[in-house]
Design a protein around this motif. Structure first.
Motif, short mmCIF file in Angstrom:
data_model
loop_
_atom_site.label_atom_id
_atom_site.label_comp_id
_atom_site.label_asym_id
_atom_site.label_seq_id
_atom_site.Cartn_x
_atom_site.Cartn_y
_atom_site.Cartn_z
N TYR A 61 -41.07 93.65 -34.65
CA TYR A 61 -41.34 94.34 -33.49
C TYR A 61 -42.60 94.21 -32.83
O TYR A 61 -42.51 94.07 -31.54
N LEU A 62 -43.77 94.36 -33.46
CA LEU A 62 -45.03 94.20 -32.92
C LEU A 62 -45.17 92.93 -32.45
O LEU A 62 -45.98 92.58 -31.23
N THR A 63 -44.69 91.70 -32.94
CA THR A 63 -44.55 90.48 -32.35
C THR A 63 -43.95 90.35 -30.93
O THR A 63 -44.27 89.33 -30.11
N GLN A 64 -42.96 91.04 -30.81
CA GLN A 64 -42.10 90.94 -29.74
C GLN A 64 -42.28 92.10 -28.54
O GLN A 64 -41.87 91.94 -27.32
N CYS A 65 -42.76 93.32 -28.78
CA CYS A 65 -43.18 94.29 -28.07
C CYS A 65 -44.17 94.71 -27.65
O CYS A 65 -45.27 94.51 -28.49
N GLY A 134 -43.28 102.90 -29.14
CA GLY A 134 -41.92 102.55 -28.84
C GLY A 134 -41.03 102.54 -29.85
O GLY A 134 -39.73 102.61 -29.59
N LEU A 135 -41.19 102.75 -31.28
CA LEU A 135 -40.41 102.61 -32.24
C LEU A 135 -41.17 103.62 -33.46
O LEU A 135 -42.41 103.58 -33.63
N LYS A 154 -39.81 111.68 -27.57
CA LYS A 154 -38.68 111.70 -26.69
C LYS A 154 -38.09 110.32 -26.19
O LYS A 154 -36.81 109.96 -25.79
N ASN A 155 -39.10 109.17 -25.78
CA ASN A 155 -38.70 108.01 -25.30
C ASN A 155 -38.91 106.92 -26.19
O ASN A 155 -38.86 105.83 -25.80
#
Length: 510
Positions: A61-65, A134-135, A154-155
Motif C-alpha cells: 500500500y505504501l509503495t502505491q499510495c 488512508g488505511l 471516517k475517510n
C-alpha cells in the motif's frame, strides 16, 4: 519475547504462500475498486499467517499510495510483534503506547502501530492527531473496543482481520461496521496443504447443568470454579491426561484462577512437571514460566485466559480444554495454540472436558463464516444447549469400577431401545425402570460377599443411575428437573430394597 514460530515467519516473510498471495490480491482489488472509506473484513484461521499478510499489505500500500497506515491492536504483546514484523517487511513504523503522549516526529513515519485504548485516550485529550491516514488495519477485529476509534478515521479504508468474524458482543454485530467479508482458506485446507498440524480430539462427557451464564453470554467464573475444582472433575482431568497426553507438552485452559491452582496442586502431587500462569502474574514470572515451558519437553502449563492471543509456542503437543465456553472465538483461539506445525510435529491432541466439540463441532470442520457474519443471532440461537448435549451422553463405566463387577459379563443397558420396545408392545414405561433395577441389583449381589458389600457397590453405580434416569426422562419428554431428580432418588431407594430382597431370596433357596 518473540516465539520461535514468529521468528521463523520473519525469516520467510518474502516467500508468501499461494493462498496468502491470493487473499492479498483480493483485498487490493477492493482497495482499488471500492470507495476510500470502505470497510472490509478478512477471515483467516489462527496459524494462517495473518500478521504476515497484513504486513505485506502495508508494504505494498505504501509503495502505491501517498497516504499513511495505522495498525490497531488490543494487547501490548501484539503491538510489539506487529511492529517487528512490519520492520521485517522494510516498513518503518512508530509504536503508540502508554509512554507516547505526543507525536512531534509523526512526519518521519508512514506507518503507526497503536494500542486501541492508548490511541483513543490521546485523541480524546486532543494531544494527538494523525494526519493523512488512508488505511486502518484492525487486528483481532472481533473485539468491540475498536468501534471507539472508527469515527476518528471516517475517510480511511478499514481492513479488519480476524480468525472468527463473530462479534464479542451479540448486540453489536460485525455486519453493522463492515460492508463485506472475505473468507480465507479453511482449517482443513491448511492442514492438507501442510501449513497447520492435524488435531485428534478426545471428548469426555461432563454434566454442565450447574453452570450459570453471565451477562457476557458465557459461563460465569464462579460457577465454573465450583464445578471444575471439585475432586471428581480433578480426577477426570488427571485421568484424561494420563490416558491421552502423558509425557507431552501440554497447555491447560481453565475459566477461573481457583480451578487452575487446584489443577496445579493435583498434577504436582501426581509428580508431573507443572506451572501455573494467570493475568496476576508479574512480567518477570511470566517470562520465566514461558521460558521453562519452552525448554521442558513434558511440561504442563495450566493457565487462565492469558494465553489465548499473542502467544505462540509451536512445540505444544496437547491442548486441554478444562472448561466449557459458549464463545466460538475462544474455542478456536484455545485450540489454535496447538496447531503450529514443525518438521517433527504434524499432529497434536485436543482433550475436551467442556462438551465444546459437541457444541461447536470439531476444530477442523467447515464453518459457514459468511452466514455467521450476516446472521450472527441465528447462529447463536441454534447452538446446541447443554441439556440437548447431555441427553446424548453414553455412560462408560471406568475400568477400575468395571473390575468390581467382574462376575457380570454384560453391564450394558440401552434405555432408549428398551423404551421403544415396551411402547411398541403397549406396555407401561415403568417396565424399563424395573428391568434396569433388576440388572443393577443382580450386578451388586453377584459381585458381593454380603449385603453390606452389595449396598456399597450400589453407591458406586450412582453415575450410571443418573445417566439412565436422564435418558428415561427424555423418553417420557417434557419432564421437569425436579421430576428427574425425584426419579434418581426413588431409583436408589428401590435398588437398595431390591438388593435386600434378592439376598434374602437366595439365602432362603439355600
Amino acid at each position: 519475547m518473540l516465539s520461535a514460530h514468529f521468528e521463523q515467519e520473519l525469516e520467510e516473510k518474502k516467500e508468501l504462500y499461494g493462498y496468502q498471495q491470493g487473499d492479498i490480491d483480493a483485498i487490493f482489488e477492493r482497495l482499488d475498486s471500492k470507495p476510500s472509506n470502505y470497510h472490509l473484513l478478512y477471515q483467516l484461521p489462527t496459524g494462517g499467517g495473518k500478521t504476515v499478510i497484513f504486513s505485506e499489505i502495508v508494504r505494498r500500500y505504501l509503495t502505491q499510495c501517498s497516504k499513511k497506515v495505522v495498525v490497531l491492536t488490543h494487547r501490548i504483546e501484539l503491538c510489539k510483534q506487529t511492529s517487528k514484523m512490519l520492520k521485517g517487511f522494510d516498513v518503518s513504523n512508530k509504536i503508540i503506547n502508554s509512554k507516547i503522549k505526543e507525536l512531534p516526529d509523526q512526519n518521519e513515519f508512514s506507518c503507526f502501530v497503536a494500542m486501541v485504548e492508548t490511541l483513543k485516550n490521546r485523541i480524546n485529550d486532543n494531544k494527538l492527531h494523525l494526519d493523512n491516514i488512508g488505511l486502518v488495519i484492525i487486528d483481532e477485529a472481533h473485539y468491540n473496543s475498536f468501534r471507539k476509534l472508527l469515527s476518528s478515521f471516517k475517510n480511511a479504508f478499514i481492513l479488519g482481520v480476524t480468525a472468527t468474524p463473530l462479534s464479542s458482543n451479540i448486540k453489536m454485530p460485525m455486519h453493522d461496521n463492515y460492508d463485506e467479508l472475505i473468507v480465507g482458506d479453511p482449517i482443513e485446507s491448511l492442514i492438507q496443504k501442510g501449513y497447520l498440524a492435524k488435531a485428534t480430539t478426545y471428548s469426555y462427557d461432563v454434566g454442565l447443568t450447574s453452570l450459570k451464564v453471565g451477562i457476557n453470554g458465557d459461563y460465569t467464573v464462579k460457577s465454573s470454579d465450583d464445578l471444575y475444582s471439585n475432586m471428581l472433575m480433578q480426577e477426570k482431568l488427571l485421568h484424561a491426561y494420563s490416558e491421552k497426553a502423558l509425557g507431552t507438552k501440554t497447555l491447560i485452559f481453565n475459566n477461573g484462577i481457583n480451578t487452575s491452582l487446584y489443577v496445579y496442586e493435583t498434577f504436582r502431587e501426581a509428580g508431573y512437571p507443572i506451572r501455573h500462569l494467570d493475568n496476576t502474574s508479574s512480567n518477570e514470572d511470566r517470562k520465566e514460566i514461558l521460558s521453562w515451558f519452552k525448554k521442558t519437553p513434558d511440561a504442563v502449563l495450566t493457565s487462565v485466559g492469558i494465553l489465548t492471543t499473542g502467544f505462540d509456542e509451536p512445540t505444544v503437543e496437547t491442548i486441554i480444554l478444562n472448561r466449557a465456553t459458549k464463545s466460538l472465538t475462544l474455542y478456536f483461539q484455545m485450540i489454535g495454540r496447538g496447531s503450529r506445525k514443525l518438521p517433527h510435529k504434524s499432529n497434536f491432541t485436543v482433550i475436551d472436558l467442556g462438551n465444546n466439540a459437541a457444541r461447536f463441532g470439531l476444530w477442523n470442520e467447515p464453518v459457514d463464516w459468511q452466514h455467521i457474519f450476516k446472521s450472527p443471532e441465528y447462529y447463536l440461537e441454534n447452538l446446541r444447549d447443554d441439556i440437548d448435549i447431555e441427553i446424548h451422553f453414553k455412560y462408560q463405566m471406568p475400568p477400575e469400577l468395571r473390575a468390581k463387577f467382574k462376575n457380570t459379563p454384560d453391564i450394558s443397558f440401552d434405555v432408549d431401545a428398551e423404551h421403544k420396545e415396551v411402547i411398541a408392545k403397549n406396555l407401561r414405561s415403568k417396565i424399563v425402570l424395573e428391568k434396569s433395577l433388576m440388572q443393577h441389583a443382580n450386578m451388586c449381589v453377584d459381585n458381593s460377599a454380603d449385603i453390606r458389600e452389595a449396598k456399597q457397590l450400589a453407591k458406586e453405580l450412582i453415575p450410571d443411575i443418573e445417566s439412565r434416569m436422564k435418558r428415561y426422562a427424555n423418553c417420557l419428554s417434557h419432564c421437569s428437573k425436579n421430576y428427574c431428580e425425584w426419579l434418581i432418588e426413588d431409583y436408589k431407594l428401590k435398588l437398595t430394597l431390591l438388593i435386600g430382597k434378592l439376598i434374602r431370596d437366595r439365602l432362603y433357596e439355600e
